[in-house]
Each structure stands twice: as C-alpha cells, then as structure tokens.
Design a protein around this motif. Structure first.
Motif, PDB file in Angstrom:
ATOM      1  N   LYS A 142     -13.659  33.397  29.072  1.00 18.64           N
ATOM      2  CA  LYS A 142     -15.087  33.173  28.821  1.00 18.64           C
ATOM      3  C   LYS A 142     -15.357  31.713  28.465  1.00 18.64           C
ATOM      4  O   LYS A 142     -15.930  31.389  27.417  1.00 18.64           O
ATOM      5  CB  LYS A 142     -15.566  34.088  27.698  1.00 18.64           C
ATOM      6  CG  LYS A 142     -15.439  35.586  28.006  1.00 18.64           C
ATOM      7  CD  LYS A 142     -16.418  36.011  29.089  1.00 18.64           C
ATOM      8  CE  LYS A 142     -16.379  37.515  29.298  1.00 18.64           C
ATOM      9  NZ  LYS A 142     -17.337  37.948  30.333  1.00 18.64           N
ATOM     10  N   SER A 143     -14.979  30.807  29.352  1.00 17.96           N
ATOM     11  CA  SER A 143     -15.120  29.378  29.075  1.00 17.96           C
ATOM     12  C   SER A 143     -16.587  28.965  28.978  1.00 17.96           C
ATOM     13  O   SER A 143     -16.971  28.208  28.082  1.00 17.96           O
ATOM     14  CB  SER A 143     -14.422  28.557  30.163  1.00 17.96           C
ATOM     15  OG  SER A 143     -13.046  28.807  30.164  1.00 17.96           O
TER      16      SER A 143
ATOM     17  N   ASN B 260      -9.414  20.214  31.858  1.00 21.83           N
ATOM     18  CA  ASN B 260      -8.077  19.777  32.267  1.00 21.83           C
ATOM     19  C   ASN B 260      -7.139  19.569  31.075  1.00 21.83           C
ATOM     20  O   ASN B 260      -6.153  18.841  31.178  1.00 21.83           O
ATOM     21  CB  ASN B 260      -8.180  18.470  33.070  1.00 21.83           C
ATOM     22  CG  ASN B 260      -8.971  18.650  34.355  1.00 21.83           C
ATOM     23  OD1 ASN B 260      -8.799  19.644  35.070  1.00 21.83           O
ATOM     24  ND2 ASN B 260      -9.850  17.693  34.656  1.00 21.83           N
ATOM     25  N   GLY B 261      -7.439  20.199  29.960  1.00 27.28           N
ATOM     26  CA  GLY B 261      -6.618  20.030  28.769  1.00 27.28           C
ATOM     27  C   GLY B 261      -5.389  20.919  28.762  1.00 27.28           C
ATOM     28  O   GLY B 261      -5.219  21.815  29.603  1.00 27.28           O
ATOM     29  N   ARG B 262      -4.521  20.661  27.801  1.00 29.71           N
ATOM     30  CA  ARG B 262      -3.311  21.472  27.653  1.00 29.71           C
ATOM     31  C   ARG B 262      -3.625  22.883  27.189  1.00 29.71           C
ATOM     32  O   ARG B 262      -2.887  23.818  27.460  1.00 29.71           O
ATOM     33  CB  ARG B 262      -2.369  20.814  26.639  1.00 29.71           C
ATOM     34  CG  ARG B 262      -1.799  19.479  27.077  1.00 29.71           C
ATOM     35  CD  ARG B 262      -0.891  18.923  25.986  1.00 29.71           C
ATOM     36  NE  ARG B 262      -0.311  17.648  26.378  1.00 29.71           N
ATOM     37  CZ  ARG B 262       0.461  16.909  25.599  1.00 29.71           C
ATOM     38  NH1 ARG B 262       0.726  17.335  24.361  1.00 29.71           N
ATOM     39  NH2 ARG B 262       0.945  15.771  26.016  1.00 29.71           N
ATOM     40  N   TRP B 263      -4.726  23.025  26.447  1.00 25.50           N
ATOM     41  CA  TRP B 263      -5.074  24.320  25.895  1.00 25.50           C
ATOM     42  C   TRP B 263      -6.406  24.773  26.458  1.00 25.50           C
ATOM     43  O   TRP B 263      -7.016  24.099  27.280  1.00 25.50           O
ATOM     44  CB  TRP B 263      -5.098  24.245  24.367  1.00 25.50           C
ATOM     45  CG  TRP B 263      -3.794  23.770  23.808  1.00 25.50           C
ATOM     46  CD1 TRP B 263      -2.568  24.358  23.947  1.00 25.50           C
ATOM     47  CD2 TRP B 263      -3.564  22.565  23.061  1.00 25.50           C
ATOM     48  NE1 TRP B 263      -1.598  23.617  23.325  1.00 25.50           N
ATOM     49  CE2 TRP B 263      -2.179  22.512  22.760  1.00 25.50           C
ATOM     50  CE3 TRP B 263      -4.389  21.545  22.601  1.00 25.50           C
ATOM     51  CZ2 TRP B 263      -1.615  21.472  22.038  1.00 25.50           C
ATOM     52  CZ3 TRP B 263      -3.837  20.518  21.874  1.00 25.50           C
ATOM     53  CH2 TRP B 263      -2.459  20.479  21.598  1.00 25.50           C
ATOM     54  N   SER B 264      -6.882  25.900  25.984  1.00 25.15           N
ATOM     55  CA  SER B 264      -8.064  26.524  26.559  1.00 25.15           C
ATOM     56  C   SER B 264      -9.350  25.789  26.176  1.00 25.15           C
ATOM     57  O   SER B 264      -9.391  24.989  25.241  1.00 25.15           O
ATOM     58  CB  SER B 264      -8.154  27.976  26.088  1.00 25.15           C
ATOM     59  OG  SER B 264      -8.382  28.017  24.682  1.00 25.15           O
ATOM     60  N   THR B 265     -10.402  26.129  26.917  1.00 25.33           N
ATOM     61  CA  THR B 265     -11.720  25.565  26.627  1.00 25.33           C
ATOM     62  C   THR B 265     -12.195  25.966  25.238  1.00 25.33           C
ATOM     63  O   THR B 265     -12.752  25.154  24.491  1.00 25.33           O
ATOM     64  CB  THR B 265     -12.734  26.032  27.682  1.00 25.33           C
ATOM     65  OG1 THR B 265     -12.353  25.511  28.958  1.00 25.33           O
ATOM     66  CG2 THR B 265     -14.139  25.571  27.346  1.00 25.33           C
TER      67      THR B 265
ATOM     68  N   GLY C  60      -4.266  16.856  23.088  1.00 16.14           N
ATOM     69  CA  GLY C  60      -4.361  18.019  23.958  1.00 16.14           C
ATOM     70  C   GLY C  60      -5.327  17.887  25.107  1.00 16.14           C
ATOM     71  O   GLY C  60      -5.167  18.555  26.134  1.00 16.14           O
ATOM     72  N   TYR C  61      -6.327  17.009  24.977  1.00 19.31           N
ATOM     73  CA  TYR C  61      -7.365  16.952  26.002  1.00 19.31           C
ATOM     74  C   TYR C  61      -7.607  15.532  26.521  1.00 19.31           C
ATOM     75  O   TYR C  61      -8.506  15.341  27.339  1.00 19.31           O
ATOM     76  CB  TYR C  61      -8.668  17.533  25.449  1.00 19.31           C
ATOM     77  CG  TYR C  61      -8.536  18.992  25.069  1.00 19.31           C
ATOM     78  CD1 TYR C  61      -8.747  19.989  25.997  1.00 19.31           C
ATOM     79  CD2 TYR C  61      -8.165  19.359  23.775  1.00 19.31           C
ATOM     80  CE1 TYR C  61      -8.609  21.333  25.654  1.00 19.31           C
ATOM     81  CE2 TYR C  61      -8.036  20.694  23.418  1.00 19.31           C
ATOM     82  CZ  TYR C  61      -8.249  21.676  24.363  1.00 19.31           C
ATOM     83  OH  TYR C  61      -8.104  22.992  24.028  1.00 19.31           O
ATOM     84  N   GLY C  62      -6.838  14.567  26.050  1.00 19.69           N
ATOM     85  CA  GLY C  62      -7.007  13.204  26.505  1.00 19.69           C
ATOM     86  C   GLY C  62      -6.308  12.954  27.827  1.00 19.69           C
ATOM     87  O   GLY C  62      -5.935  13.876  28.560  1.00 19.69           O
ATOM     88  N   SER C  63      -6.089  11.682  28.125  1.00 26.00           N
ATOM     89  CA  SER C  63      -5.439  11.286  29.380  1.00 26.00           C
ATOM     90  C   SER C  63      -4.471  10.153  29.103  1.00 26.00           C
ATOM     91  O   SER C  63      -4.432   9.595  28.008  1.00 26.00           O
ATOM     92  CB  SER C  63      -6.493  10.851  30.404  1.00 26.00           C
ATOM     93  OG  SER C  63      -7.241   9.751  29.898  1.00 26.00           O
ATOM     94  N   GLY C  64      -3.688   9.790  30.104  1.00 27.80           N
ATOM     95  CA  GLY C  64      -2.752   8.680  29.962  1.00 27.80           C
ATOM     96  C   GLY C  64      -1.721   8.962  28.884  1.00 27.80           C
ATOM     97  O   GLY C  64      -1.160  10.050  28.798  1.00 27.80           O
ATOM     98  N   GLU C  65      -1.486   7.968  28.037  1.00 30.50           N
ATOM     99  CA  GLU C  65      -0.493   8.093  26.960  1.00 30.50           C
ATOM    100  C   GLU C  65      -1.110   8.786  25.750  1.00 30.50           C
ATOM    101  O   GLU C  65      -1.088   8.277  24.634  1.00 30.50           O
ATOM    102  CB  GLU C  65       0.011   6.695  26.570  1.00 30.50           C
ATOM    103  CG  GLU C  65       0.696   5.946  27.700  1.00 30.50           C
ATOM    104  CD  GLU C  65       2.001   6.625  28.111  1.00 30.50           C
ATOM    105  OE1 GLU C  65       2.651   7.231  27.255  1.00 30.50           O
ATOM    106  OE2 GLU C  65       2.358   6.544  29.304  1.00 30.50           O
ATOM    107  N   ARG C  66      -1.647   9.988  25.975  1.00 28.34           N
ATOM    108  CA  ARG C  66      -2.413  10.655  24.932  1.00 28.34           C
ATOM    109  C   ARG C  66      -1.548  11.104  23.758  1.00 28.34           C
ATOM    110  O   ARG C  66      -1.993  11.041  22.608  1.00 28.34           O
ATOM    111  CB  ARG C  66      -3.165  11.847  25.521  1.00 28.34           C
ATOM    112  CG  ARG C  66      -2.297  12.885  26.215  1.00 28.34           C
ATOM    113  CD  ARG C  66      -3.150  13.915  26.914  1.00 28.34           C
ATOM    114  NE  ARG C  66      -2.349  14.944  27.557  1.00 28.34           N
ATOM    115  CZ  ARG C  66      -2.863  15.942  28.280  1.00 28.34           C
ATOM    116  NH1 ARG C  66      -4.173  16.024  28.441  1.00 28.34           N
ATOM    117  NH2 ARG C  66      -2.077  16.847  28.827  1.00 28.34           N
ATOM    118  N   THR C  67      -0.323  11.542  24.037  1.00 33.94           N
ATOM    119  CA  THR C  67       0.534  12.004  22.947  1.00 33.94           C
ATOM    120  C   THR C  67       0.895  10.850  22.024  1.00 33.94           C
ATOM    121  O   THR C  67       0.816  10.965  20.797  1.00 33.94           O
ATOM    122  CB  THR C  67       1.809  12.648  23.505  1.00 33.94           C
ATOM    123  OG1 THR C  67       1.447  13.757  24.334  1.00 33.94           O
ATOM    124  CG2 THR C  67       2.709  13.126  22.380  1.00 33.94           C
ATOM    125  N   ALA C  68       1.288   9.721  22.609  1.00 36.93           N
ATOM    126  CA  ALA C  68       1.644   8.545  21.813  1.00 36.93           C
ATOM    127  C   ALA C  68       0.441   8.049  21.016  1.00 36.93           C
ATOM    128  O   ALA C  68       0.564   7.680  19.843  1.00 36.93           O
ATOM    129  CB  ALA C  68       2.183   7.442  22.709  1.00 36.93           C
TER     130      ALA C  68
END
Length: 502
Positions: A25-26, A106-111, A154-162
C-alpha cells in the motif's frame, strides 16, 4: 493536552498508522503521510494565532515528572524564537512529502518506512525546539539523528552509506561533549540546592569562570557541528549530495537550525560570562564561514554540493547575528533561520527535479532550461535570488538586520561579512547563467516542465519568500520581543549610537 504536546503527537500517531499498512500500500502510505503533516501544520498555525506576541514569557507551558528520582521532567514551552522555528518545520514537512512523492521508490526499504522516518523526524524536531528541560532536549537532540541516518543511508544515492556514517559520527561526537556538560550542570545543581535539569533553574547557578568556559564549549561545539560552522562543517556536503532532495531540505532547512537555536537557548542563557569570553573567537569563525563557504560554492561543479556550500556561508551570517549581541542582530539571525529554511527548500526541491529529469547533478549538464522548462527555470531563479538576498525577497531583510546589528558592535567583522554578499552574487549568478540561459545543452531538448503536483509543492515556498521579502512584520512581531528579552536576561544592551563624534 496543550498545543505543543498535540503537534508532537500528531506525526507519531500518523507514523503508527502507516506502520500497520501492508507493504504493497505505497500510495496509501504517501497519502496518509501528507494528510498527517497537513494536520500538524494546521495545528501549528492555530497555535501561532493564539500566541501572545508581546508576552516574553514561555507560552503553552506543560510540565510533568518523567524520571522523578533524577529530577527529569517532560517540560515544554515556547517563546517567539522557538515558535517561528516550529512553524517553519510544520510548513516545510508537507511540502517535502508532496514534492518528493517518488523519492522512496528506489530505496533499500519500503515506501512506508520512508514516511515513518519522516514523521518521526518531524516529532523530534518539534520536541527539540519546545523542550525546556535540558535532559529532554538532549534526548530529542540525539534521537533525531536516527531517522536522518536511515533516510540518507537507505534512500539516498551515490556514497550514501559513507555519508550517513560520517554524519552520524560527527553528530554523536558533538552530542557526547554536550552530555558531559549536562552532567556537569546536574552535579552543580545538586551542590546548590537540588538536582534539576530545568533550564530556568540552571541559568541561576553560580560557577567559576573556568567551569563555565568548559561547560560552554561542550554545548557550543555540539551546536557548531550541527549548524554547521567552520571548521566543523565537513560532513555537510557529502550528506547533502547523497541524500534525497526532500531529506536535504529537512537536513539543512530544519535539523541544522537546531545548532543555531541551541546557541541562543543554551549557550547564551546558561553561560553568559563564557559567552562574553568566546564571542570574539566565534565572530571570527562566523566571518570565516561566510567567506570560505562562498568560495567553496563558487568552485562547486555539483549542484547539490553548491547548495550545501552556500548554507555554510549562510550559517556564518546566522551565528554572526547571534553573537553580535544586539537586538537587531538577534532578530535578524532568527528571521534568517526561518527564511533560510524556505530558500534552501526551493533550491533543493527544484534542483532535485532538474536532476531527476536530466539524470545528472553536474551544473555543466544543464543549459538553456529557460527555453525548455520555463516554470522550473523561473522557480530555480527566484530561489537563487533569495539565496543571494536580493531586495524584495525574504533573505534580504534578515541579512540586512544581521549586518546592521553586527556593525554597531563589530564594524570590521560586518564589513568583511558584507564582502560575502559580493561572493554570493558569483556563486548564484554563475550557475544560474550556465543552467538556465545560453544555448540548450544536448540532451535537454525534451525535458519535461513541472507537473501539477510539483507546482503545488513549490508555490507556497515561493509565496513565503516573496511575501516576507515585502512584508516581514508578521514574523518580526513574533521574534523581536523574544530577541530583546534574551539579551536583557544575559545582561547585554544595544550600543549607544554616537552623533558627530559627541
């Protein structure tokens, strides 16, 4: 339940309801998040209407024992300074939800997780501006790091984890320093009548100059990292580039204001003598931030990094106004915090739409957008002119007040800071020229202009920027009494003007 508790509860209730939805149910999760933030905005507007502008005491006060054995209370209340920042947060959050309708796809987790994090962050932001118990403030201050960390990572782009880890480590380091100072205040309060975390009681403690200086630094460094002020700013460009545009708006538009708000509410109120001791150094750091951030922005090739660097310069102006210790400087700094939230929101949101259409964040890849996407181009132009502090737009009034207020006490610093306005013309006009005007860059010929949802999102932001540029009185009528009261409480008065050298 008073207004403050109500507006903090609304997003939490919304987050809990979204958590019960199935993962599929996004769309419903998005609609519920938008509805929740709109309800919180309406409640905040009603609270603002009921606020007594001439009353300098804390209003909408509420206090209950939380951890009674340690003297910790759930205690909230607002003055004019806190109120405008809560209002800014309440208005920006639904705009972020509407503008970034597809950011979570396009994130790692749900909406639904994305919007739960947004709503939890909104509650924490309300709490950090409203808390009048220092321990409660610290809980909100640290807790708000969690949703931001997951939003970036979780929802960013590029080097988001760092970028997320760097943001968290910097913030936790500052938080630990502040915690050490809070413990120090708690111990002192026990030695002088009874353990407490109440800010009004703590402001009356007697401290040696050395003790006050060390405790002040614990708070100030934490707030300087959050703000961010040179040289504690290095986490910001990476976080802003990696985060989604909506997260960047909340990060720079709301979260970073906690730093400059904390300087007013805690550094000045609790440590007036240490404030006087460190003011020359902080004024120097502010001026460096203004000029250094501007030069970094001029050299930026990535549009999101450019906006982050301009914010380093703008936060230099805000800190300068705070530590100028004049009513004009304080009023200007608080109004600057509010106005910066909206000008930065406009820049990041429009930049995000440009990036999603072009598939690139490099400024050189945008060219001739004025011909292809006129509404988007004009929106970016107005946002850029607001960042430049063009007369007639909201940032001009606040920047003018900061410079005038600073000049009466620190004329050299004000003159150097004024040079930052010249540099601002370069870091705004050069990318505007490259992105909006000139020949259409290959690949931009068929870009789509803003759709109805995007127009509805950006319209109130532009409206606030223009309205407060021509008529800032509604905001200043709330801010001015509180700003004057803060200075009088810590023993500062405006310099007496001289006429003709007499």
């Amino acid at each position: 339940m008073n207004y403050l508790t109500l507006i903090m509860a609304i997003p939490l209730v919304g987050a809990a309801l979204i958590a019960t939805l199935p993962q599929t149910k996004s769309l419903l999760a998005k609609q519920m998040a938008l509805g929740t933030t709109l309800i919180a905005a309406v409640a905040t507007i009603l609270m603002t209407v009921k606020f007594e502008r001439a009353n300098t005491d804390l209003q909408f006060v509420e206090s209950y024992d939380w951890i009674k054995s340690f003297g910790i209370k759930y205690a909230v209340g607002v003055d004019g300074i806190a109120l405008v920042l809560i209002l800014m947060t309440a208005l920006l959050t639904p705009i972020v939800v509407l503008a970034g309708w597809n950011e979570s796809d396009n994130g790692r987790w749900s909406t639904k997780t994305f919007y739960i994090l947004i709503l939890v962050l909104q509650t924490m932001s309300f709490g950090v501006f409203a808390a009048t118990d220092v321990f409660l403030f610290y809980v909100f201050f640290e807790a708000m790091l969690v949703p931001v960390y997951f939003l970036i990572g979780g929802y960013g782009s590029g080097e988001r984890t760092a970028a997320a880890v760097k943001f968290l480590l910097y913030s936790l380091f500052g938080g630990l320093l502040m915690l050490a100072s809070i413990i120090g205040l708690y111990v002192l309060s026990g030695e002088q009548g009874g353990h407490t975390f109440n800010i009004a009681a703590l402001s009356q403690l007697e401290m040696s100059s050395t003790t006050q200086n060390f405790l002040f630094l614990g708070f100030f460094i934490a707030f300087a990292i959050k703000a961010p002020l040179f040289p504690f700013h290095t986490w910001l460009p990476d976080a802003a580039k990696s985060a989604t545009p909506g997260t960047s708006v909340l990060l720079l538009g709301v979260l970073d204001k906690v730093g400059t708000f904390g300087m007013i509410r805690y550094c000045l109120a609790l440590f007036p003598e240490a404030t006087k001791t460190f003011t020359p150094a902080i004024i120097t750091l502010s001026v460096i931030s203004i000029v250094y951030g501007a030069f970094l922005a001029i050299g930026a090739k990535d549009i999101k990094r450019l906006i982050a660097y301009t914010s380093i310069s703008h936060f230099g102006f805000i800190t300068l106004g705070i530590f100028a210790m004049t009513t004009q400087g304080h009023s200007g700094a608080t109004l600057y915090m509010f106005n910066h939230g909206f000008s930065t929101a406009a820049l990041f949101l429009v930049a995000g739409w440009m990036i999603s259409r072009r598939g690139s964040s490099t400024i050189a890849d945008f060219g001739g957008l004025q011909r292809v996407t006129p509404v988007m181009a004009w929106s970016f132009f107005i946002a850029g002119m607001s960042s430049l502090a063009l007369p007639g737009l909201s940032s001009f009034v606040s920047e003018f007040l900061v410079l005038v207020g600073t000049f009466t006490r620190y004329p050299v610093a004000a003159v150097i800071a004024t040079f930052g306005i010249v540099l601002a013309a370069l870091y705004v006009l050069i990318p505007v020229q490259r992105a909006l005007h000139g020949p259409t860059t290959p690949g931009n010929e068929n870009l789509a202009d803003l759709n109805l949802r995007e127009k509805l999102a950006i319209a109130p932001v532009i409206a606030v920027i223009v309205f407060l540029g021509f008529y800032p009185a509604p905001a200043l009528n709330i801010i001015n009494p509180a700003a004057a009261h803060v200075l009088s409480q810590i023993g500062f008065t405006d310099p007496v003007p001289t006429h003709g050298g007499k």
